[in-house]
Design an enzyme around this catalytic site. Structure first.
Site: not given
Length: 258
Positions: A87, A177, A236
């Site tokens: 990925s 963040d 996946h």
């Protein structure tokens, strides 16, 4: 330098090291069993990608930077390796192969293509950022709280592997963040020039939609030596869902004569 977990070869051979790059929200520890099994005859190096696990937290999270991180690890190990990424880690591995082909002997890309995707992981970031980490006694407590906003038990178990409950107070081993701010970059694909002519295996899950027939032309343009394989019954997270079949497919590809 990225944090690494080193798996020494049980019976060392002339095979180059194998570098393993995990996907978004993952870590080197997620790949422990597979790495140990693939380390039968070669050194296997699993990394924590930047802003994950024990690796440095940075202000940005983009593929040229992630590829440079991987290059630094390979150069520290002697200068050439086989590289496998899943990925997000697969995109970083592809970018490395295209821009520094001298460092990559063989490439394994697990269930990702060199294209931009429209799906968004921001909801999962917000679920983790919104978790009240105060007065957490056990991982079960965290799971129950996270279940209020994230019903998928499998995803919760995966995310909670990155929650450090031993620290005071508990904290995520993810720079949430920055990952939230850089999500468009993570889902995208940079305008990367170059071509990797070496052997490349694009291994996908039969039940996944991440790599389809529409992506083959792009893949073959950048990786003309690409081969394609599919794991039956896997999605996946093919390495977690079908680990033994995944390992065997990767081992056959890496050990095949050039």
């Amino acid at each position: 330098m990225l944090n690494t977990i080193i798996h020494r070869a049980e019976s060392p051979s002339a095979a180059p090291p194998l570098l393993v790059a995990h996907g978004l929200f993952g870590s080197a520890r997620n790949w422990g069993v597979i790495c140990r099994r693939l380390a039968e005859t070669r050194l296997v190096i699993a990394v924590d990608m930047r802003n994950h696990g024990g690796s440095p937290w940075t202000a940005t999270h983009r593929y040229p930077e992630m590829a440079a991180d991987l290059a630094e690890v390979i150069e520290a190990q002697g200068g050439r390796a086989d590289v496998m990424g899943h990925s997000m880690g697969g995109k970083a591995a592809m970018h490395l192969a295209l821009t520094r082909p001298d460092l990559v002997r063989r490439l394994v890309v697990a269930d990702i293509a060199p294209v931009a995707y429209a799906h968004d992981q921001s909801r999962n970031v917000e679920a983790m950022r919104g978790l009240d980490l105060s007065a957490l006694g056990t991982r079960g407590d965290a799971d129950r709280r996270l279940a209020e906003v994230l019903p998928d038990a499998g995803l919760r178990a995966f995310f909670l592997q990155s929650l450090d409950l031993k620290s005071d107070p508990p904290h995520w081993r993810l720079n949430l963040d920055v990952l939230a701010a850089e999500m468009p970059q993570i889902l995208g694909w940079p305008d990367t020039s170059g071509r990797f002519d070496g052997p490349a295996l694009f291994l996908s899950g039969e039940l996944s939609s991440y790599v389809g027939p529409q992506h083959r032309e792009t893949i073959l343009r950048l990786f003309p030596g690409a081969r394609f394989a599919e794991l039956k019954g896997a999605g996946h997270w093919l390495h977690a869902e079908k680990p033994r079949a995944f390992e065997e497919t990767v081992r056959v590809f890496l050990d095949a004569a050039l």
